[in-house]
Design an enzyme around this catalytic site. Sequence first.
Site, PDB file in Angstrom:
ATOM      1  CE  LYS A  75     137.858  32.397   5.480  1.00  0.00           C
ATOM      2  NZ  LYS A  75     138.415  33.752   5.685  1.00  0.00           N
TER       3      LYS A  75
ATOM      4  CB  SER B 168     137.788  36.917   6.884  1.00  0.00           C
ATOM      5  OG  SER B 168     136.706  36.207   7.453  1.00  0.00           O
TER       6      SER B 168
END
Length: 806
Positions: free
Chosen positions: A756, A713
Site C-alpha cells: 500500500k 481496511s
Amino acid sequence: MIMDDLLKDIVIEGMPDDSHEFLPLLREEPGRPVEPNPFPDTLPILPLRNTVLFPGVIIPINIGREKSLRLVKDAYKQGSLIGVVAQRDTRTENPAQEDLYSTGTLASVLKLLEMPDKTTTAILQGKRRFFLDDILYDEPYHVGKITPKLEERAPADDEEYDAITESLKEITLKIINFSGNMPDSIGMMAIKNIESMFFLINFISSSTDIDYRGKQELLEIDHLKERAIKLLELLNRQVSILALKQDIQQKVKVDIDKQQREFFLHQQMKTIQNELGGNPMDEDMRELEESARKKKWGKQVNDIFQKELAKLGRQNPSAPDYAVQFNYLKELIDLPWKHYSKDNLDLERAARILDEDHYGLEKVKERVLEYLAVLKLKGNMKSPILCLYGPPGVGKTSLGKSVARALNREFARVSLGGLHDESEIRGHRRTYIGAMPGRIIQNIKKAGTSNPVFILDEIDKVKQDFHGDPQSALLEVLDPEQNATFHDNYLDVDYDLSRVMFIATANDLSTIAAPLRDRMEMIEMSGYLLEEKREIAKRHLIPKQLENHGLNEGQVTFDDEILAHVIDKYTRESGVRGLDKVLAKIARRVAKRVALDPAYSVAMTVEVAREFLGTPPFSREEYRGNDHPGVVTGLAWTAAGGEILYVESSISKGKGALTMTGNLGDVMKESATLALEYLKARAGELGISARSIEEHDIHVHVPAGAVPKDGPSAGVTMVTSLASSLSGRVVKQSLAMTGEITLRGKVLPVGGIREKILAAKRAGIREIILCEENREDVDEIKPAYVEGIRFHFVTTIREVLAIALP
C-alpha cells in the site's frame, strides 16, 4: 558328401559293401591287448576346444588359431602324426600345459579343406591314446613329450561284457530316436553291426551329446569295463533329460516327480547357460551381494536384505515372482542408506548465493542462514520443515534450488498438484502387480543422498478421494519427531528422513489441513513491489531472455523508467512470470529485426514499447486531488500489489438512508455502516449537526464498479469521507489512509502495508495515516522506498479526523 568321399574305404565289420553311408570307424583285430607300435615320443600337440577325439574316430575340426593352422598344414604335408588334447577352459587362447588335459589321442591328418567362408577344416583320424608328459616348447606351435597308452580288449565269450554291449547299443538307439541328430537308418545299421566293445564305446562317446568334460573323463579311464559302465551312466542321464525334453515339447503328462523334473530342467538350463558364458541368475546374485557389502545400512536392514536375497536364490528365474523379488532388492541397494552430503557451513557464501539467485525474500534467506548457523555451532540438527506460501510467480520453487546450492546439497522435487492417492506418498505393497515405492523414496534414490533439499511443490492442491488422504500420509513425512522412521509400504522397512530439508510451497493455506499446517513453519512470500520487479528484471530476466534469443546487451537496452512503465502498464501480477513473458516478446521482436539487419539496435522507450507490445492493457489509479467534500484517498491491497482507492460520498435531502455502490463486499459495507453510526453518536463532538444526518440521505460510492472490493481496511477512509460530506470540509491534499475501525472509535491494524505504501508513493501521495500498531511494518521497509512520505500513526478516529479535516 565330403565325408562320404573321404571315408569310402573305411567300413565296419559286417556292414554290406554296397551301403551308401559310411561311418568314421577303423577296423582292427579284436581279442587281445594292442601292443604299442613304435610311435615317436615327441609330437606336435594340437589343443581342441569343446571337442575330444577318440581312437578309431574320424572327425572334422575347424581350425581358427594361427599356431594350430600351421601345425596341421605341416603334419598333412609331411604325413606325420600329431597329438590331440582337449583344453580345460575353452576361453584360453594360448594354453600352457596346465591348461590342457593330460590324456589325449594320437591322430593323423587325413584331409585339409578350404571352406567357402575362407576357413580351414581338418579331417582327423584318432589312432591311440597317450599321456602328455610335458610341453617342450610352444613356438611355432606346441610340441610335447608323450607316452602311448595300452588299449585293453574285451575277452571273448564273456557274458557280462556281452550284456554291457547290448545295453550300450539299446540305450544309444533310444538316444538316436529321441534326438534325431543322426538318420535312423545310419544309426541302426552302425550300432547293430559294431561287435567290438572298444570301438563301440569310442563311436558312441564321439557321436552323442555328452559334455566334453564327460567325454574326457571317459578317455582317461584305462579299464574297459569301467569305461563302459561310466558311459552307460552318462547315457542314462542323457536319456532321462531327452525324454523329459520330449515330454515338455509334446505337452504330454508323464509320471515323474515335479521336483525331479525341475532338477533336470535346471541342469539343462545350467549346461546351456554355462556354454553361453554363465548363469544370469548367478550373476544377479553376485552383483547384489557385492553391492550389499559396500552399503552402510544398519543391522535390521541388512538382515532383511539377506533374508530376501536367500528367497530370491530359491526362486525359478522364469517365474513372475523372480522379477518382483529382484526389483525389490535392487531398490534396497539403490537407496542411499546413511549416505549424507557434507554441508557447506560458510554463512557468507550461502548469503551470497541466495542474493545472486533471488532479489528480496529477506525473511526466507534469514531463516536458511539461521539454520546454517545452528548447524555450524551444534554439529547436528534435525532439518526444519518450511512452508513458503504466497501468490504464483514469486519464486517459491526456484528458491529451493538456491537453498540446495547454498547448502551444497542435492536437490529433489515432487509436484503434489492434483495428487489424490495415498500410495503416491507411502508406496504400494509388493503384493500388487506393478508395485513401486512412493514418490518420497523414489526422489531420495534419484538424489543419491539422504539429506537433500526436498521441495514439496503445490502442497495446497493435494486432493482427497476414495484412494485415501495424501495429506494425512504427509503428516509422517513432515513431522520431525516421526520422519526418522518413515515407513514406505513397498520397502516395508523404516527409512530416516530426519536429515532431509523439506520445503513445501503453497498458494492458499485454507486448503491445507490444520494438523499438516501445524507441522510446518510458515513463511509468507508476498508479491514483489514494482521496485523489486525492476531489479529482478535487470539482474535476472533481461540477461536470460537476451541469451535465450541470441542477443547481446548492446542490441536492446532498458532504463529504469521504461522498465517501470512496462511493469506497470503491461503486467498485473504478484510475481514476475508475466513480466518474463513480456520481456521474451520484446526479445523476439528485436531478434527478428537483428536477423534482417545485423547492425540493428534499440533503446526501449514508451513509443517502442507500444510498437512491440501494443496498447497497454492495464492502468493504475492516479492521485487527482481532493477538491470536493466527501472525496478521500484510501489504500488497498491486491494480489498484484497495492493500489490507491477513492471513496466518494454525497448527501441529499431525505430521511437518513445510507446507499452504497461500487460492487462492495459485505465487510466493506459493514465498515460504512460503522462509520455512519459512529458519526451519529458523536456528531456534537465532531461539529456535525445530528439533525442534518437525519434529514439527508447519504450515498457512498467507490469507483471502478466492475471490480469487486471487500475488506475492513477502508474503515478510516469511510468515516473520513462521511465526516467530510456532512461537515462540508475538504480533506487535506496528498493524503491517503488505511485502517479498520470499531464502534467505539478505535483504529485497528491492517495488512499489506508495504504494498500500500509503495502504491501511494507511485501515485504522488506525500502523507499517510496508519494505525500505531502498523509502525513495525513501516520500519521493515527499506528507507529508500519510503523517502519523501510523512507517516501519521493514530489509535482513534478522532485523531484521523483531526489530521484529515484541518
